[in-house]
Every structure is written in C-alpha cells, then in structure tokens.
Motif scaffolding. Structure first.
Motif, mmCIF file in Angstrom:
data_model
loop_
_atom_site.group_PDB
_atom_site.id
_atom_site.type_symbol
_atom_site.label_atom_id
_atom_site.label_comp_id
_atom_site.label_asym_id
_atom_site.label_seq_id
_atom_site.Cartn_x
_atom_site.Cartn_y
_atom_site.Cartn_z
ATOM 1 N N GLU A 140 44.613 130.703 16.341
ATOM 2 C CA GLU A 140 43.556 131.437 15.646
ATOM 3 C C GLU A 140 43.357 130.967 14.211
ATOM 4 O OE1 GLU A 140 44.281 135.619 16.114
ATOM 5 O OE2 GLU A 140 43.741 135.576 18.237
ATOM 6 N N TRP A 141 43.706 129.694 13.967
ATOM 7 C CA TRP A 141 43.382 129.091 12.681
ATOM 8 C C TRP A 141 41.940 128.608 12.685
ATOM 9 C CZ3 TRP A 141 45.354 128.652 7.913
ATOM 10 C CH2 TRP A 141 46.680 129.015 7.715
ATOM 11 N N MET A 142 41.450 128.275 13.875
ATOM 12 C CA MET A 142 40.062 127.842 14.018
ATOM 13 C C MET A 142 39.355 128.833 14.927
ATOM 14 S SD MET A 142 38.552 124.088 15.080
ATOM 15 C CE MET A 142 39.112 124.072 16.794
ATOM 16 N N HIS A 143 38.108 129.150 14.586
ATOM 17 C CA HIS A 143 37.358 130.135 15.360
ATOM 18 C C HIS A 143 36.145 129.468 15.993
ATOM 19 C CE1 HIS A 143 39.812 133.413 13.772
ATOM 20 N NE2 HIS A 143 39.751 132.772 12.611
ATOM 21 N N GLU B 263 43.934 117.996 22.160
ATOM 22 C CA GLU B 263 45.287 118.398 21.762
ATOM 23 C C GLU B 263 45.255 119.282 20.513
ATOM 24 O OE1 GLU B 263 49.537 116.169 20.831
ATOM 25 O OE2 GLU B 263 47.659 115.133 20.383
ATOM 26 N N VAL B 264 44.575 118.816 19.475
ATOM 27 C CA VAL B 264 44.547 119.534 18.200
ATOM 28 C C VAL B 264 43.625 120.754 18.280
ATOM 29 C CG1 VAL B 264 43.893 119.358 15.768
ATOM 30 C CG2 VAL B 264 45.156 117.497 16.870
ATOM 31 N N GLY B 265 42.452 120.595 18.894
ATOM 32 C CA GLY B 265 41.499 121.693 18.960
ATOM 33 C C GLY B 265 42.036 122.891 19.723
ATOM 34 N N CYS B 266 42.674 122.646 20.869
ATOM 35 C CA CYS B 266 43.238 123.752 21.649
ATOM 36 C C CYS B 266 44.310 124.485 20.855
ATOM 37 C CB CYS B 266 43.831 123.227 22.956
ATOM 38 S SG CYS B 266 42.621 122.625 24.152
ATOM 39 N N PHE B 267 45.142 123.728 20.157
ATOM 40 C CA PHE B 267 46.218 124.324 19.371
ATOM 41 C C PHE B 267 45.671 125.187 18.243
ATOM 42 C CE2 PHE B 267 49.391 123.955 15.885
ATOM 43 C CZ PHE B 267 50.431 124.631 16.501
#
Length: 255
Positions: free
Chosen positions: A86-89, A77-81
């Motif tokens: 594009e906060w996480m690469h 849930e969190v990782g996909c979001f």
C-alpha cells in the motif's frame, strides 16, 4: 543540485527503504532545461514536475520513471510489491497516467498495469505468479485462506483448488526466522496428512524459470490436470523484454 530537483525512479524507491535497482547513478528530476553533469548522478529534465513532496516524487511517479528502463518482469515484481504494501495506490497511478500520457515511462507503465496484482506478499512471489500465468498454466488463487480438512486452514502462496495442489515460495527468511521455519514445517505436514500436493520453489530454483514451471506442471499433472503444457512462446518471452520494446515493437525486418 538545484533546490527544485527531486529524487525519482529507483533512487526515490530506495530512499523509501526498498532495495530496488542499482544504487547508482542517483536519479533526480527537475523542471525546465537545466543541464548539469555530476559523476554518479542522472538528472532528468521535464516540462512539468510530477507530483512530489519536499524530498522526492510520489511513489506512483517514481514507479512510472522506473518502468521507462526495465523489463516487463521487473515492473511486475516491483509494482505488485508496492501495491501489496500500500505504498502505491492504483487510483493515483491511473490518474497520473491519464493526466500525463506524455511523461517518460507512462506508455511502459500503462503496458505493465494490467499485469499488476496486489495479492503476492513479496517480490519473488509476484515473479513466480507471473511465471505461472505467462506460461499458460492454470491461474491459481493467491494467498487465499483455505480449509483443507475440517478445522485445518492454510494460506498457500498459490492454490489450485480443484486439484488440491499448492505452490509455495521459500525465501531465505523462511529459514532464518525460526517461527516462520516451524510454521512452514507444520503446514507441509498438514499438506501431506490431508492429501494436498505441493511444490516448493526456492530462491535458487527461481534462477531457472522454465525448470520451475515444468516442475509445477508435473505436479499438476500428477493431480489430474489434463490441460495444455506450459508454452514458452512469445507471451513468455515478453516477460524478459524491455518494456520500451513491447510498447514500440521493432520495425519488421530490422534488428
């Protein structure tokens, strides 16, 4: 707190504006064997600080810390979001896991990584996609713009092209935002007019995941799907288990 301490995990993600996890305890990380007992604060100690700035660890490092204590579905849930926004690469996350396999949360993150997808536009959409995939149903296209009739283009949350069927998540903002509300009405009218089956999934219905999947399956069958029914087996159950258990399975015969 020592000057070298940095926010991590859910505290860092909430600091960046995401309503993720409980607000307390606050999570900080510090390098070295520093012991500190404060109400409402959890101080993690590490032999080497993860990448960080003046306030907290990077989003990638915060996500790794988050995965140490959550279920697989929570990580998805969190990782996909975070990927979608594009906060996480992904490349930075891969590098972090490669360079520090020993870090707390790294094995759990590595387990969840293959299931992360940057196409869902919200956390509920990511959860709904995981439900469909882990139940063994057809894997849909996600947020793909399709032409359902000449000149009529729509972007379903999930699209089963061969069956001309769609799944749409309806969150609270779909009713509160009047422009979105009216756009939804027009899209569903287009579905009906051009022979597209669709299943609406609301926030309330998401509370019973198996019921949601059974409704999706029923819709697919109505369009000619003759594949296997949803399978709520160990694969499905793994969604709701802590990543720690999936990475380190219990010894056979022990509870």
């Amino acid at each position: 707190m020592p000057d070298s301490a940095r926010t991590t995990g859910t505290t860092r993600l909430r600091q960046l504006g995401y309503d993720i996890g409980p607000p307390f305890p606050l999570h900080f990380v510090v390098e070295g064997d520093h012991h500190l007992a404060l109400d409402g604060v959890f101080l993690h100690r590490t032999v080497k600080m993860p990448p960080c700035d003046d306030a907290g660890v990077t989003v990638e490092a915060a996500f790794v810390a988050y995965c140490a204590d959550v279920r697989l579905i929570d990580a998805i849930e969190v990782g996909c979001f975070l990927l979608h926004k594009e906060w996480m690469h992904g490349d930075l996350l891969d590098q972090l896991l490669t360079d520090a396999k020993w870090r707390r949360g790294a094995p759990e993150t590595a387990y969840a990584l293959p299931f992360l997808d940057d196409r869902p536009r919200s956390m509920p959409e990511a959860v709904l996609l995981a439900y469909v995939v882990f139940s063994g149903l057809l894997v849909p296209e996600v947020n793909l713009r399709v032409e359902i009739a000449p000149g009529v283009r729509v972007t379903p949350d999930q699209w089963f092209g061969r069956l001309r069927a769609a799944v749409e998540y309806e969150g609270g903002h779909h009713q509160d935002d009047r422009a979105q509300y009216n756009a939804d009405i027009d899209r569903y009218a287009d579905y009906r007019k051009h022979d597209v089956a669709y299943e609406l999934v609301t926030k309330e219905r998401m509370r019973t995941p198996k019921t949601v999947i059974r409704k999706v399956h029923s819709m697919l069958v109505s369009r000619g799907y003759d594949g296997p029914p949803p399978d709520f087996d160990e694969t499905w159950d793994s969604l709701f288990r802590p990543l720690q258990e999936l990475v380190r399975p219990r010894t056979r015969g022990k509870r």
